[in-house]
Design a protein around this motif. Structure first.
Motif, PDB file in Angstrom:
ATOM      1  N   GLU A  18       0.815  -1.220   0.000  1.00  0.00           N
ATOM      2  CA  GLU A  18       0.000   0.000   0.000  1.00  0.00           C
ATOM      3  C   GLU A  18       0.849   1.270   0.000  1.00  0.00           C
ATOM      4  O   GLU A  18       0.316   2.372   0.004  1.00  0.00           O
ATOM      5  CB  GLU A  18      -0.951  -0.014   1.195  1.00  0.00           C
ATOM      6  CG  GLU A  18      -1.936  -1.185   1.144  1.00  0.00           C
ATOM      7  CD  GLU A  18      -2.844  -1.252   2.354  1.00  0.00           C
ATOM      8  OE1 GLU A  18      -2.813  -0.326   3.188  1.00  0.00           O
ATOM      9  OE2 GLU A  18      -3.593  -2.240   2.464  1.00  0.00           O
ATOM     10  N   CYS A  19       2.181   1.107   0.025  1.00  0.00           N
ATOM     11  CA  CYS A  19       3.117   2.246  -0.051  1.00  0.00           C
ATOM     12  C   CYS A  19       2.885   3.289   1.043  1.00  0.00           C
ATOM     13  O   CYS A  19       3.041   4.495   0.828  1.00  0.00           O
ATOM     14  CB  CYS A  19       3.037   2.920  -1.426  1.00  0.00           C
ATOM     15  SG  CYS A  19       3.568   1.838  -2.774  1.00  0.00           S
ATOM     16  N   LEU A  20       2.540   2.831   2.237  1.00  0.00           N
ATOM     17  CA  LEU A  20       2.334   3.724   3.376  1.00  0.00           C
ATOM     18  C   LEU A  20       3.374   3.509   4.477  1.00  0.00           C
ATOM     19  O   LEU A  20       3.780   4.453   5.140  1.00  0.00           O
ATOM     20  CB  LEU A  20       0.936   3.514   3.970  1.00  0.00           C
ATOM     21  CG  LEU A  20      -0.253   3.985   3.133  1.00  0.00           C
ATOM     22  CD1 LEU A  20      -1.560   3.482   3.748  1.00  0.00           C
ATOM     23  CD2 LEU A  20      -0.260   5.494   3.025  1.00  0.00           C
ATOM     24  N   GLY A  21       3.784   2.250   4.682  1.00  0.00           N
ATOM     25  CA  GLY A  21       4.658   1.956   5.807  1.00  0.00           C
ATOM     26  C   GLY A  21       3.979   2.292   7.122  1.00  0.00           C
ATOM     27  O   GLY A  21       2.800   2.648   7.164  1.00  0.00           O
ATOM     28  N   TRP A  22       4.723   2.195   8.212  1.00  0.00           N
ATOM     29  CA  TRP A  22       4.122   2.553   9.498  1.00  0.00           C
ATOM     30  C   TRP A  22       4.048   4.056   9.681  1.00  0.00           C
ATOM     31  O   TRP A  22       3.120   4.568  10.317  1.00  0.00           O
ATOM     32  CB  TRP A  22       4.865   1.882  10.653  1.00  0.00           C
ATOM     33  CG  TRP A  22       6.295   2.283  10.861  1.00  0.00           C
ATOM     34  CD1 TRP A  22       7.405   1.662  10.354  1.00  0.00           C
ATOM     35  CD2 TRP A  22       6.789   3.370  11.658  1.00  0.00           C
ATOM     36  NE1 TRP A  22       8.551   2.295  10.772  1.00  0.00           N
ATOM     37  CE2 TRP A  22       8.205   3.344  11.583  1.00  0.00           C
ATOM     38  CE3 TRP A  22       6.178   4.357  12.426  1.00  0.00           C
ATOM     39  CZ2 TRP A  22       9.014   4.274  12.243  1.00  0.00           C
ATOM     40  CZ3 TRP A  22       6.982   5.287  13.096  1.00  0.00           C
ATOM     41  CH2 TRP A  22       8.378   5.241  12.995  1.00  0.00           C
ATOM     42  N   THR A  23       4.974   4.784   9.076  1.00  0.00           N
ATOM     43  CA  THR A  23       4.979   6.240   9.250  1.00  0.00           C
ATOM     44  C   THR A  23       3.775   6.874   8.574  1.00  0.00           C
ATOM     45  O   THR A  23       3.123   7.759   9.142  1.00  0.00           O
ATOM     46  CB  THR A  23       6.282   6.840   8.697  1.00  0.00           C
ATOM     47  OG1 THR A  23       6.391   6.549   7.292  1.00  0.00           O
ATOM     48  CG2 THR A  23       7.493   6.275   9.416  1.00  0.00           C
ATOM     49  N   GLY A  24       3.460   6.437   7.357  1.00  0.00           N
ATOM     50  CA  GLY A  24       2.285   6.965   6.681  1.00  0.00           C
ATOM     51  C   GLY A  24       1.002   6.647   7.425  1.00  0.00           C
ATOM     52  O   GLY A  24       0.084   7.471   7.508  1.00  0.00           O
ATOM     53  N   TYR A 177       3.451  -3.669   8.640  1.00  0.00           N
ATOM     54  CA  TYR A 177       3.582  -2.238   8.918  1.00  0.00           C
ATOM     55  C   TYR A 177       2.390  -1.708   9.709  1.00  0.00           C
ATOM     56  O   TYR A 177       2.537  -0.784  10.518  1.00  0.00           O
ATOM     57  CB  TYR A 177       3.761  -1.454   7.618  1.00  0.00           C
ATOM     58  CG  TYR A 177       5.151  -1.580   7.039  1.00  0.00           C
ATOM     59  CD1 TYR A 177       6.259  -1.065   7.716  1.00  0.00           C
ATOM     60  CD2 TYR A 177       5.369  -2.215   5.821  1.00  0.00           C
ATOM     61  CE1 TYR A 177       7.534  -1.188   7.193  1.00  0.00           C
ATOM     62  CE2 TYR A 177       6.643  -2.341   5.287  1.00  0.00           C
ATOM     63  CZ  TYR A 177       7.724  -1.825   5.978  1.00  0.00           C
ATOM     64  OH  TYR A 177       8.997  -1.946   5.465  1.00  0.00           O
ATOM     65  N   THR A 178       1.218  -2.308   9.497  1.00  0.00           N
ATOM     66  CA  THR A 178       0.064  -1.931  10.310  1.00  0.00           C
ATOM     67  C   THR A 178       0.315  -2.254  11.778  1.00  0.00           C
ATOM     68  O   THR A 178      -0.048  -1.477  12.674  1.00  0.00           O
ATOM     69  CB  THR A 178      -1.202  -2.650   9.812  1.00  0.00           C
ATOM     70  OG1 THR A 178      -1.496  -2.206   8.481  1.00  0.00           O
ATOM     71  CG2 THR A 178      -2.396  -2.363  10.712  1.00  0.00           C
ATOM     72  N   GLN A 179       0.974  -3.378  12.043  1.00  0.00           N
ATOM     73  CA  GLN A 179       1.285  -3.727  13.429  1.00  0.00           C
ATOM     74  C   GLN A 179       2.226  -2.714  14.066  1.00  0.00           C
ATOM     75  O   GLN A 179       2.047  -2.336  15.223  1.00  0.00           O
ATOM     76  CB  GLN A 179       1.894  -5.129  13.489  1.00  0.00           C
ATOM     77  CG  GLN A 179       0.905  -6.235  13.183  1.00  0.00           C
ATOM     78  CD  GLN A 179       1.463  -7.604  13.490  1.00  0.00           C
ATOM     79  OE1 GLN A 179       2.635  -7.893  13.224  1.00  0.00           O
ATOM     80  NE2 GLN A 179       0.638  -8.453  14.081  1.00  0.00           N
ATOM     81  N   VAL A 180       3.247  -2.279  13.320  1.00  0.00           N
ATOM     82  CA  VAL A 180       4.148  -1.259  13.859  1.00  0.00           C
ATOM     83  C   VAL A 180       3.373   0.026  14.131  1.00  0.00           C
ATOM     84  O   VAL A 180       3.539   0.669  15.180  1.00  0.00           O
ATOM     85  CB  VAL A 180       5.317  -0.977  12.899  1.00  0.00           C
ATOM     86  CG1 VAL A 180       6.279   0.045  13.520  1.00  0.00           C
ATOM     87  CG2 VAL A 180       6.067  -2.247  12.554  1.00  0.00           C
ATOM     88  N   VAL A 184       2.985   2.168  17.663  1.00  0.00           N
ATOM     89  CA  VAL A 184       3.316   3.595  17.811  1.00  0.00           C
ATOM     90  C   VAL A 184       2.089   4.371  18.296  1.00  0.00           C
ATOM     91  O   VAL A 184       2.189   5.217  19.199  1.00  0.00           O
ATOM     92  CB  VAL A 184       3.848   4.172  16.486  1.00  0.00           C
ATOM     93  CG1 VAL A 184       4.041   5.682  16.598  1.00  0.00           C
ATOM     94  CG2 VAL A 184       5.165   3.492  16.102  1.00  0.00           C
ATOM     95  N   GLN A 185       0.931   4.092  17.730  1.00  0.00           N
ATOM     96  CA  GLN A 185      -0.272   4.829  18.103  1.00  0.00           C
ATOM     97  C   GLN A 185      -0.684   4.572  19.555  1.00  0.00           C
ATOM     98  O   GLN A 185      -1.309   5.436  20.176  1.00  0.00           O
ATOM     99  CB  GLN A 185      -1.422   4.451  17.169  1.00  0.00           C
ATOM    100  CG  GLN A 185      -1.270   5.059  15.782  1.00  0.00           C
ATOM    101  CD  GLN A 185      -2.332   4.530  14.830  1.00  0.00           C
ATOM    102  OE1 GLN A 185      -2.126   3.539  14.139  1.00  0.00           O
ATOM    103  NE2 GLN A 185      -3.479   5.181  14.825  1.00  0.00           N
ATOM    104  N   SER A 186      -0.339   3.420  20.097  1.00  0.00           N
ATOM    105  CA  SER A 186      -0.673   3.127  21.497  1.00  0.00           C
ATOM    106  C   SER A 186       0.418   3.582  22.468  1.00  0.00           C
ATOM    107  O   SER A 186       0.261   3.447  23.682  1.00  0.00           O
ATOM    108  CB  SER A 186      -0.915   1.620  21.670  1.00  0.00           C
ATOM    109  OG  SER A 186       0.274   0.882  21.420  1.00  0.00           O
ATOM    110  N   TRP A 187       1.492   4.133  21.945  1.00  0.00           N
ATOM    111  CA  TRP A 187       2.648   4.559  22.739  1.00  0.00           C
ATOM    112  C   TRP A 187       2.337   5.911  23.381  1.00  0.00           C
ATOM    113  O   TRP A 187       2.051   6.892  22.687  1.00  0.00           O
ATOM    114  CB  TRP A 187       3.831   4.673  21.786  1.00  0.00           C
ATOM    115  CG  TRP A 187       5.171   5.001  22.352  1.00  0.00           C
ATOM    116  CD1 TRP A 187       5.615   4.865  23.628  1.00  0.00           C
ATOM    117  CD2 TRP A 187       6.279   5.522  21.598  1.00  0.00           C
ATOM    118  NE1 TRP A 187       6.924   5.249  23.732  1.00  0.00           N
ATOM    119  CE2 TRP A 187       7.352   5.656  22.488  1.00  0.00           C
ATOM    120  CE3 TRP A 187       6.453   5.865  20.255  1.00  0.00           C
ATOM    121  CZ2 TRP A 187       8.588   6.148  22.091  1.00  0.00           C
ATOM    122  CZ3 TRP A 187       7.680   6.342  19.859  1.00  0.00           C
ATOM    123  CH2 TRP A 187       8.735   6.483  20.767  1.00  0.00           C
TER     124      TRP A 187
END
Length: 197
Positions: A18-24, A177-180, A184-187
């Motif tokens: 999906e060309c988003l990675g975790w950062t996107g 990448y969704t898992q990463v 991050v979002q729960s951090w």
């Protein structure tokens, strides 16, 4: 708020269908929650801590002028542990020195977070990555920089491993990448950045 994500192919999102990675993904989620955000992906494949040390400041300062609310998230280290010509691409002590120099300089100008190096499918390399992740956490603790130790959690992830094995042995696809991104979002350190927005 403007955020620069600085690091390697895992920051770049290499392998993501999906060309988003975790950062996107984390930035898209922040936008959907109503936060005004500009996001810069400064991940480069195969880069080591030595490479990142040489480039990060010039690249970040061009994107985060003093007039804006600039933030930086770093994530790197896996490429340091790759064996080439019988030795790791960067010696362990040099990885630590590079990381300390990068982070200590960055925090003088910007709020900084660090996401630790992520696992691959090679057990021997993962042993080296795990050691590096532990020491990166200690460096961050000494500098009072929030550190997300993602390595051990993802090492146990079937999705991460299956997707990496189906790809190049290193990078997952969208599921990994969704898992990463979810980590991050729960951090709390990440969520804290948006409390005043």
């Amino acid at each position: 708020m403007r955020i620069c994500f600085v690091g390697d192919s895992f920051v770049n999102g290499t392998g993501d269908s999906e060309c988003l990675g975790w950062t996107g993904r984390v930035c898209a989620a922040a936008r959907q929650q109503g936060h005004d955000l500009t996001y810069y992906n400064l991940g480069i494949r195969r880069e080591t801590t030595t490479d990142i040390r040489a480039r990060w400041q010039a690249e970040v300062e061009r994107r985060l002028p003093e007039s804006c609310d600039g933030r930086v998230v770093f994530s790197f280290g896996v490429n340091d542990t790759t064996i080439e010509q019988g030795q790791t691409r960067v010696q362990f002590a040099d990885s630590l020195a590079n990381t300390h120099q990068i982070l200590s300089l960055a925090q003088q100008r910007f709020p900084v977070l660090m996401v630790g190096p992520l696992p691959v499918t090679d057990a021997e390399q993962n042993s080296r990555i795990g050691d590096l992740s532990t020491r990166f956490g200690q460096i961050c603790a000494g500098l009072k920089i929030p550190y997300l130790e993602a390595f051990s959690w993802l090492l146990e992830s079937a999705i991460w491993r299956q997707e990496a094995l189906a790809g190049d042995g290193y990078h997952p696809s969208a599921g990994g990448y969704t898992q990463v991104a979810e980590l991050v979002q729960s951090w709390p350190a990440w969520r804290h950045w948006f409390k005043s927005y």
